[in-house]
Design a protein around this motif. Sequence first.
Motif, short mmCIF file in Angstrom:
data_model
loop_
_atom_site.label_atom_id
_atom_site.label_comp_id
_atom_site.label_asym_id
_atom_site.label_seq_id
_atom_site.Cartn_x
_atom_site.Cartn_y
_atom_site.Cartn_z
N GLY A 46 -10.89 2.44 4.85
CA GLY A 46 -11.02 2.98 3.99
C GLY A 46 -10.34 1.89 2.93
N PRO A 47 -9.52 3.23 1.46
CA PRO A 47 -8.59 2.07 0.69
C PRO A 47 -7.84 1.33 1.15
N TYR A 48 -7.46 0.13 0.86
CA TYR A 48 -6.49 -0.75 1.94
C TYR A 48 -6.14 -2.17 0.17
N VAL A 49 -5.45 -2.67 -0.10
CA VAL A 49 -4.93 -3.27 -0.63
C VAL A 49 -3.24 -4.45 0.97
N ARG A 50 -3.16 -5.81 -0.26
CA ARG A 50 -2.54 -6.90 1.32
C ARG A 50 -1.47 -6.37 -0.42
N ALA A 51 -0.18 -6.32 0.51
CA ALA A 51 1.45 -6.40 -1.15
C ALA A 51 1.03 -8.38 -0.84
N ARG A 52 1.68 -8.42 -1.94
CA ARG A 52 2.26 -10.13 -2.17
C ARG A 52 2.95 -10.41 -2.90
N LEU A 53 4.10 -11.13 -2.19
CA LEU A 53 5.26 -12.33 -2.98
C LEU A 53 4.55 -13.60 -3.21
N ASP A 54 5.13 -14.03 -4.47
CA ASP A 54 4.93 -15.67 -5.05
C ASP A 54 2.97 -15.83 -4.92
N GLY A 55 2.58 -15.06 -4.74
CA GLY A 55 0.73 -14.84 -4.32
C GLY A 55 0.51 -14.96 -3.15
N ARG A 56 2.14 -15.11 -2.14
CA ARG A 56 1.22 -14.91 -0.29
C ARG A 56 0.97 -14.11 -0.03
N GLU A 57 0.22 -13.76 0.70
CA GLU A 57 0.12 -11.69 1.47
C GLU A 57 1.47 -11.61 2.20
N VAL A 58 1.79 -10.63 2.21
CA VAL A 58 3.16 -10.72 3.36
C VAL A 58 2.85 -9.01 3.87
N ALA A 59 2.08 -8.37 3.37
CA ALA A 59 2.15 -7.15 4.55
C ALA A 59 0.30 -6.19 3.62
N GLY A 60 0.15 -5.12 3.69
CA GLY A 60 -1.08 -4.07 4.15
C GLY A 60 -0.79 -2.79 4.38
N ILE A 61 -0.80 -2.28 2.60
CA ILE A 61 -1.04 -0.87 2.99
C ILE A 61 -2.41 -0.13 2.54
#
Length: 257
Positions: A46-61
């Motif tokens: 289903g719908p899913y995003v990756r959280a980023r800081l400074d363009g680098r992935e840190v977590a998923g929601i």
Amino acid sequence: MTEQATRRTPGTPCWVSLMVHGLAATKQFYGGLFGWEYVPGPGHLGPYVRARLDGREVAGIGQLPPDRHLPTAWTTYLATDDADGTAELIRSCGGTVAVGPLDADDAGRVAICSDPLGAVFGIWQAAAHIGTRLTGVPGTPVWNELITRETSTVSKFYQVVFGHAAQAVVSADFDYLTLYAAGEPVCGLHGVGGALPHDRGAHWMTYFEVEDPDEAAACAAELGGHVVRSAHEGAGGRLATLADPEGAIFTVIRSDP
């Protein structure tokens, strides 16, 4: 600040993700709290995003299907080189495999499991996506800890399944084990006895680094979350336990140098 660019040692927490009912509102909460920005991730569940800081992935929601009335909780994923083999080992050691193993597009292979005392965790066999790419700066996961009734039984499960070595904190009134992978401390097991929340049972807790836990707690409350335990000094630094607007609980910490 550490940028992670290689596959993790098996048994090492490599990713954290959250499945929620309201994706837009949850993105807004964590964006306001941690400064996260978002990019689309694999849509296999289903719908899913990756959280980023400074363009680098840190977590998923991700967003739960409308008919899934599940409580929301952060899930810790432990690295494996063979998701199918690890899933079989989990079953044979008294754990449960609830979802998978299945392919998450070209990102990797995933399963959602629980240990013999019911704590939910994921396993991740990396392909294109190796997991969290940035640690040690505010807004990134810095530690994962199993909150359980007692550590002696369940520690054997993780040691057999993931090859962890365990070292106990020697204390008459503190039941705590640190698990090691390839000689490095990677996560903790905390036995809390009767203090285990009846409504949650055994669970994995994600710790996120922040500059100021007191400020983070106030900010979370302003953004629609609430403070479960206010900021206090702990073993690894100053920390506070918070809940997001859907009730997913996590800890923020200013780690000791």
